[in-house]
Motif scaffolding. Structure first.
Motif, short mmCIF file in Angstrom:
data_model
loop_
_atom_site.label_atom_id
_atom_site.label_comp_id
_atom_site.label_asym_id
_atom_site.label_seq_id
_atom_site.Cartn_x
_atom_site.Cartn_y
_atom_site.Cartn_z
N GLU A 15 -3.68 -10.07 -3.01
CA GLU A 15 -4.39 -9.84 -1.50
C GLU A 15 -4.57 -8.49 -1.42
N LEU A 16 -3.43 -7.90 -1.52
CA LEU A 16 -3.26 -6.36 -1.08
C LEU A 16 -3.73 -5.56 -2.16
N SER A 17 -3.47 -6.03 -3.71
CA SER A 17 -3.79 -5.37 -4.83
C SER A 17 -4.74 -6.22 -5.68
N PRO A 18 -5.77 -6.33 -5.32
CA PRO A 18 -6.85 -7.37 -6.21
C PRO A 18 -6.91 -6.70 -7.58
N ASP A 62 6.32 -15.63 7.61
CA ASP A 62 6.49 -14.53 8.63
C ASP A 62 6.84 -13.15 7.88
N TYR A 63 6.99 -13.53 6.70
CA TYR A 63 7.57 -12.17 6.02
C TYR A 63 6.86 -11.96 4.40
N ASP A 64 5.94 -12.66 4.25
CA ASP A 64 5.30 -12.63 2.94
C ASP A 64 4.53 -11.40 2.82
N ARG A 65 3.70 -11.10 3.91
CA ARG A 65 3.04 -9.84 3.97
C ARG A 65 3.95 -8.45 3.87
N VAL A 66 4.99 -8.70 4.36
CA VAL A 66 5.89 -7.33 4.35
C VAL A 66 6.42 -7.31 3.14
#
Length: 421
Positions: free
Chosen positions: A134-137, A93-97
């Motif tokens: 994933e957000l910072s390849p 639930d919070y990993d991408r945050v």
């Protein structure tokens, strides 16, 4: 004795305090909730976060969304590094945050820490670090991402495949393709899970081939629906779409969670299929729709299936059942008259049709069942056909001795003998 009892007393007090903080974090009062999140982050209170994660399964999605927004409001350059203390407690639930905070406030500064966690951290730490990549390849992470893309931990494997998809990395794609060729259903499922998360260019032709021979078709079909939305698949490839939908219905509520009724878009799916009952695949469509009617009648007619589902899921299940019921008796009578045509198709389709024939007691199919039994050499199919005839008290139309003499599998032969006893 008093000293011995103190830890338990203080533990109970602390747990009560921790639960109260979580209650504040998830409550309606936005200001107090944000204050509680800020306090949790600034004090690196892992115990409160761990309790929040434990309670996540019991929180409505909108509450979890609110908590995510409260994290976003609370995080800043001065405190985002405190999240590192939470990374041994994984939460989908919070990993991408967390990953977003590391990217926004740290990025280059935090990359060495993330790379170290990816290489040497716990499974939870690796998963959080992977969401960051994933957000910072970054090509420096590729080796570890490939290694983790087929991990036994589904969250880590999913995050790794997603990150590799962003990089459009090809070595992992080829590994996943090779896994689809495995004789081990668990390995093929790992390959399919990779493509679901990787997203780009899934080898659909190969995936459908694997589905048809898989020993876990329900699990496989449930994943395929995330590669191509079922309404789209119906328009583009109806025959394979029907195979996927049929297997989803078999596993729905037992293997596949009822909450996936939204992801599978079943209301739209059944509406579309209802308009395809006179085409080239009309008997297959009929079988799938009848299975749907039977399945939803069972699910919606029993609290055993739905008692722990949230209100939105229950409402959607009832809405889908309502759609199926509104088609009318004439519609369903027409479909029942078509199902027996499936008995002269391949084994998978014939077995599916027999299941529907049993559920709805379509006794008009007896002549076609008899033809199937005497013209088919698949002993499993013959056994299921005889089981259906037994349910209909129609075994007298068969020659027991002839059938038994043609059976080679001793287990199946014993089952068939029991039908005649």
């Amino acid at each position: 004795m008093i000293i011995t009892n103190l830890p338990k007393t203080w533990y109970n007090f602390d747990m009560k305090n921790i639960k109260q903080k979580v209650k504040t974090i998830t409550a309606k009062d936005e200001n107090k909730a944000v204050e509680a999140v800020v306090e949790m982050i600034n004090s690196s209170d892992v115990n409160v976060f761990e309790e929040l994660v434990k309670q996540s399964d019991f929180l409505f999605p909108f509450i979890k969304d609110n908590v995510c927004k409260r994290f976003e409001k609370s995080l800043r350059a001065s405190n985002y590094k405190n999240l590192l203390n939470f990374l041994n407690v994984y939460s989908q639930d919070y990993d991408r945050v967390f990953a977003s905070a590391f990217k926004v406030f740290g990025n280059e500064e935090i990359k060495p820490v993330m790379l170290d966690l990816l290489k040497n951290g716990s499974t939870a730490q690796k998963t959080y670090a992977t969401r960051f990549y994933e957000l910072s390849p970054d090509l420096l992470a590729v080796k570890e991402l490939i290694q983790n893309a087929f991990d036994e931990d589904e969250n880590l494997a999913d995050a790794s495949a997603s990150a590799l998809g962003v990089l459009n990395e090809q070595k992992s794609y080829l590994i996943a393709l090779e896994k689809l060729n495995s004789d081990d259903d668990f390995e093929t499922l790992k390959g399919l899970n990779f493509f679901v998360s990787y997203i780009k260019k899934p080898p659909m032709k190969k995936i459908f081939e694997v589905l048809k021979k898989s020993g876990m078709p329900e699990n496989f079909a449930g994943k395929i629906a995330y590669l191509t939305p079922l309404p789209t698949l119906i328009k583009e490839d109806l025959e394979n779409a029907l195979t996927v939908i049929d297997n989803i219905l078999v596993g729905f509520g037992e293997i596949l969670p009822l909450s996936q009724v939204f992801d599978f878009e079943l209301y739209d799916v059944f509406g579309m299929l209802s308009e395809l009952c006179n085409g080239d695949l009309k008997s297959r469509v009929a079988t799938v729709l009848l299975r749907a009617k039977s399945k939803f009648a069972t699910i919606c007619g029993s609290d055993e299936y739905t008692f722990d589902e949230d209100k939105n899921t229950k409402d959607e299940l009832i809405t889908v059942e309502g759609l199926l019921n509104c088609f009318g008796d004439g519609f369903w009578s027409h479909l029942k008259s078509l199902v027996s045509e499936e008995l002269n198709k391949d084994k998978t389709r014939a077995m599916s049709a027999l299941g529907v024939i049993k559920d709805f007691e379509i006794k008009s199919a007896v002549p076609q069942i008899l033809d199937m039994i005497y013209e088919n050499d698949d002993e499993t199919l013959i056994c299921e056909g005889l089981s259906t005839l037994k349910q209909f008290d129609a075994l007298s139309y068969t020659d027991k001795d002839e059938i038994l003499s043609n059976l080679k599998n001793e287990t199946i032969k014993a089952i068939v003998k029991s039908y005649y006893s």
